[in-house]
Each structure stands twice: as C-alpha cells, then as structure tokens.
Design an enzyme around this catalytic site. Structure first.
Site, PDB file in Angstrom:
ATOM      1  CG  ASN A  93      -0.438  -6.853   5.495  1.00  7.53           C
ATOM      2  OD1 ASN A  93      -0.667  -8.036   5.709  1.00  7.53           O
ATOM      3  ND2 ASN A  93       0.058  -6.406   4.356  1.00  7.53           N
ATOM      4  NE  ARG A 121      -3.878  -5.236  -9.162  1.00  2.00           N
ATOM      5  CZ  ARG A 121      -4.296  -4.421  -8.210  1.00  2.00           C
ATOM      6  NH1 ARG A 121      -5.505  -4.489  -7.763  1.00  2.00           N
ATOM      7  NH2 ARG A 121      -3.495  -3.495  -7.722  1.00  2.00           N
ATOM      8  CE  LYS A 172       2.354 -12.207   7.684  1.00  2.00           C
ATOM      9  NZ  LYS A 172       1.952 -11.062   6.980  1.00  2.00           N
ATOM     10  CG  ASN A 176       4.889  -8.408   8.530  1.00  4.80           C
ATOM     11  OD1 ASN A 176       3.676  -8.335   8.427  1.00  4.80           O
ATOM     12  ND2 ASN A 176       5.581  -9.369   7.935  1.00  4.80           N
ATOM     13  CG  ASN A 190      12.647 -11.155   3.197  1.00  7.30           C
ATOM     14  OD1 ASN A 190      12.639  -9.925   3.076  1.00  7.30           O
ATOM     15  ND2 ASN A 190      11.547 -11.880   3.135  1.00  7.30           N
ATOM     16  CD  GLU A 252      -0.423  -2.503   4.350  1.00  7.53           C
ATOM     17  OE1 GLU A 252      -1.643  -2.508   4.178  1.00  7.53           O
ATOM     18  OE2 GLU A 252       0.277  -3.534   4.362  1.00  7.53           O
TER      19      GLU A 252
END
Ligand code: KPL
Length: 293
Positions: A93, A121, A172, A176, A190, A252
């Site tokens: 990202n 997962r 992107k 973000n 959101n 991040e």
C-alpha cells in the site's frame, strides 16, 4: 494477499514456493498440510512448497506481499538469492516502500502493483477471497509487459499491465489519505465522514494540488468526486487503518500521509491541513501506544 496469489497460481498448476518468516512459521505450515482458499461456497486446499529466507535456492520471480513497513527488511533477507535479472513484484500500500526495496536490489527488475482485491484470513494458512477486484502492474519508468502475464491469466488473477502505475499508486494513496486518517480520528465507518464533508473536501483540494505539483496531474483529476463516491459505496465498512488501530496493529501511516507530507516538504509546497491531520494522527497513535511511523 500472498496466500491468495499462491493458491490461485497453484490451482493453475504453476510451481509456488512460500518464503515464511521463521522456523516456527515453517513448522506451522507443515502441520497445516498446504494452504486453503475459501471462495464463495468452495473450499480448496493446495499443496505448495515453503522455505525460510536463508534457503540457498536462487529466486527468479518474487511476489512481495508483506506490509509496507516490513518490505525493506524482508527483501534484505533474500536479496543475495535473487538471480541476475530476477523480477520482484511489489504489492504494498501507499508509496515509499517500493522505492526503498528497488534501491536495495538494483540487480532486479522491480514491478510495482496496486490491487483492489479483498481477502482476509479465517485461520492459519487459510484465506477467504472476499472481494473480486483487479490488479495493475507496471514499472515506474513504463517498461514493457513481461511474458509471464499469461500465467496470471491462466490463474484467473484479474490484471492489467499499466504504463502509468505511479499515477495509480498516487491516486490510491490520495484516496487513502483523504479517508483513512479521518475515520481513525472520528472513530467512524467510512460513511461517518459524510458528517465531515468540509474537512474531507479541504484535504482533497490540498491533495489534488500536491499531486499536480509532484507531476501527477492525472491522479488529481476528479479526486474529490471519487473520494465521495468511495465514502458512499463503502459507507458501512471500517477503513483498513481504522481496523489496524482498533486491533492494536501498526498502521501504514508513513507510506500514506507521511509520504504525502514528505513529498510536499521536498517540493516546498505548503499543505497545512494534511500536516495537521498527520500530527493529530501521530498523537492519536502514540496515546494508544502504537508506532507513529
Ligand atoms: O482502501 C481503502 C482502505 O480502507 O484502505 C478505502 C476503502 C478506499 C478507504 O480509503
């Protein structure tokens, strides 16, 4: 994402080797007897190889799918194994980690990727393919598509070779930066940002101006409108950064807002609102004992 790619490549009969973090993960993998892909009603298990970074075998093609903040360290563990002319596909990202990896392995061809696929997962070595999407691959200096893209087609991995991958990654990143930090600061889904429209618009204006200053005018085009479309379309979802913070995981931030603020500094371009949100986010993370980088 690594397991999702590995399962689909294995399903197409292609040889796949996972490089796992350490001996404990290798042991866990051997106990699981392969990787499991859950897609709709279908659950399939695939037998793939796994090894440690310190194995000796040369690597011809590598897909690096770790978090942006782990990418440089991960490549440093296996850089010596990359064969001359090896290809490294970077599926991180934001921006910044890809350039750091490329600088570490000048002998390799680094291909940057941006994906809208969704997976999570639901168990060790099990991946649920949650959202069909698309992956764009390309070189920052607009190289030719490699031959092996046909293998991705065989694997039903929706993809496209993009001559403008940096523009896609910047776009992107801007999306973000306009959404994720505010969802953390307002602790909302959101859709909750619909109540903070002015603040979102101010950030979008600043981000669009920064993109233009950085030579990424195409990525700036219609940014505000797309941000509002995404907010509406994902109104009931929590952003990935919100999920990270809620689960006490590292974010991040450095590869999103941090990268944007640093680009602005290098361009001597004032981004007071982005800067303020970056500072508020750093404070928010440090109050929760989470890394601020
Ligand atoms: O990509 C996203 C994320 O949560 O990381 C969206 C949904 C676009 C919000 O920025």
């Amino acid at each position: 994402m690594g397991t999702l790619w590995a399962a689909r490549l294995a399903r197409a009969g292609l040889p796949v080797t996972l490089i796992v973090r350490n001996a404990a993960r290798l042991h866990a993998f051997k106990t699981a007897l392969g990787i499991t892909l859950v897609e709709g009603e279908q659950t399939q298990r695939f037998d793939v190889n796994a090894q440690l970074p310190e194995a000796q075998e040369p690597i011809e093609r590598l897909l690096l799918t770790c978090k942006a903040y782990d990418a440089e360290h991960a490549i440093s563990l296996i850089a010596h194994r990359l064969a001359p002319g090896a290809e490294v596909i970077l599926l991180q990202n934001g921006l910044g980690s890809q350039q750091a990896v490329a600088a570490r392995v000048p002998q390799a061809r680094c291909i940057f990727a941006s994906s809208t696929e969704g997976a999570f997962r639901d168990g060790d070595w099990r991946v649920v393919f949650a959202g069909q999407g698309h992956t764009w691959l390309g070189e920052p200096d607009a190289g030719e598509a490699p031959q092996w893209l046909a293998e991705l087609r065989l694997s039903h991995i929706g993809h496209e070779w993009s001559p403008t991958i940096l523009s896609r990654l910047w776009r992107k990143l801007a999306l973000n930066c306009a959404i994720n930090p505010l969802t953390v600061l307002y602790d909302c889904q959101n859709g909750g940002l619909q109540a903070h429209r002015t603040e979102v618009d101010t950030l979008c204006d600043e981000l669009a101006a920064l993109l233009i200053r950085c030579g990424q005018a195409a990525a700036a085009d219609g940014l505000g409108a797309e941000v509002h479309r995404v907010i509406q379309a994902t109104a009931n979802n929590y952003s990935s950064m919100h999920q990270d913070v809620a689960q006490g995981r590292r974010t991040e931030i450095s590869y999103l807002l941090g990268y944007a603020c640093e680009a602005a500094r290098q361009q001597k371009f004032a981004v007071p609102h982005l800067h303020a949100v970056h500072q508020r986010l750093i404070e928010h993370l440090s109050q929760r004992g989470l890394p601020c980088n």
